[in-house]
Structure formats: C-alpha cells, structure tokens
Design a protein around this motif. Structure first.
Motif, PDB file in Angstrom:
ATOM      1  N   GLU A 118      41.609  35.185  34.987  1.00 31.14           N
ATOM      2  CA  GLU A 118      43.063  35.030  34.935  1.00 31.14           C
ATOM      3  C   GLU A 118      43.611  34.634  36.302  1.00 31.14           C
ATOM      4  OE1 GLU A 118      44.703  34.688  32.353  1.00 31.14           O
ATOM      5  OE2 GLU A 118      43.463  35.628  30.842  1.00 31.14           O
ATOM      6  N   HIS A 163      41.621  27.683  31.537  1.00 31.34           N
ATOM      7  CA  HIS A 163      40.676  28.492  30.753  1.00 31.34           C
ATOM      8  C   HIS A 163      39.704  27.593  29.995  1.00 31.34           C
ATOM      9  CE1 HIS A 163      42.089  32.458  31.629  1.00 31.34           C
ATOM     10  NE2 HIS A 163      43.265  32.311  31.037  1.00 31.34           N
ATOM     11  N   GLY A 181      44.889  41.570  33.304  1.00 29.03           N
ATOM     12  CA  GLY A 181      44.894  40.298  33.985  1.00 29.03           C
ATOM     13  C   GLY A 181      44.936  40.313  35.499  1.00 29.03           C
TER      14      GLY A 181
END
Length: 145
Positions: free
Chosen positions: A119, A83, A113
């Motif tokens: 994700e 991320h 997600g």
C-alpha cells in the motif's frame, strides 16, 4: 512498468484470469479502463470493504467504471494501477505477501494499510489511507528498550 508489459505479465501469471473469474462469479460487468486495465463494475460482495480493489489487471468496484474513471479519482486509479504492476511482478505470490504485509501493518498500527509495503508503494494518500498512524503501545515500549 509499461502498461502493455503489465497486461501481458498478469495474463501469463494467471492473476488477471482470477480477477475476471471473480468478476463473473459476483455478477460484475467488465469494461475497458485505461492503460490495459479492466474495470469490473457492480461488484456485489461486502468484502473487502474498500470502494475498489485490484486482482491482476482487473479493478473490481461496487461503483460504476465511469465513477472510477472520473478525473477527480485519477489518484485512486493510479493507486490501483500500481497494484496491477505489483501483480505483474509477483503473480499469485502477491496474495500471501500482501496478506502478510496487512498483518504486519495491523499488528503495529491497527490499520491494514499504513505500514503495508504494498500500500505504501502504491501511494497511501492515493488509495485513501492515512499516511501515518501512531504505533501501538507495545511497539513503542519495545522500541524504547
């Protein structure tokens, strides 16, 4: 992405500064992590409900940095690191893009997600998400047509 490149980009695009400000405002303590990541331990807000989340190169967690850095959570740390790399590429545009992806995923599966591009790219299993969920009935009906 190389850790040093990621660190520099998230500093320049302001997302790490935002993560540090959020940590400060919520009383979290900053500790150095691995590969240029910072860990803000003791995050106090209830939102988001996840055990940790990333803003720039800062991983915020309600737990301790030692908890996150433990070997048995290496996959979770790798997920959050991915991320941070996404923040390096998108900068502040990450936020609207991520929330759009959350809405898309939720509208299809009732999970923020499972169908979220960010994700999925960070590794669903590593982040504690199920890898697949059934589509909502209306999506299934639409696909049949």
């Amino acid at each position: 992405m190389r850790p040093r490149t990621r660190t520099v980009l998230t500093l320049l695009n302001g997302t790490t500064g935002t993560g540090l400000l959020l940590a400060f405002l919520t009383g979290a303590r900053i500790r150095r992590g691995r590969d240029g990541l910072l860990i803000a331990e003791g995050y106090r807000l209830r939102m988001p409900p996840a055990s940790c989340f990333t803003v720039g190169s800062v991983i915020l967690t309600r737990r301790t940095a030692d908890w996150l850095l433990a070997e048995e959570r290496a996959a979770l740390l790798a997920h959050e690191s991915r991320h941070a790399s996404q923040y390096a590429v998108l900068g502040p545009l990450f936020w609207p893009a991520y929330w759009f992806a959350c809405g898309w995923s939720y509208s299809l599966t009732r999970s923020f997600g499972v169908r979220n591009f960010f994700e999925r790219h960070a590794g669903l299993r590593d982040g504690g998400y199920p890898e697949e969920l059934p589509l909502r009935p209306w999506v299934t009906r639409l696909k049949r047509r």
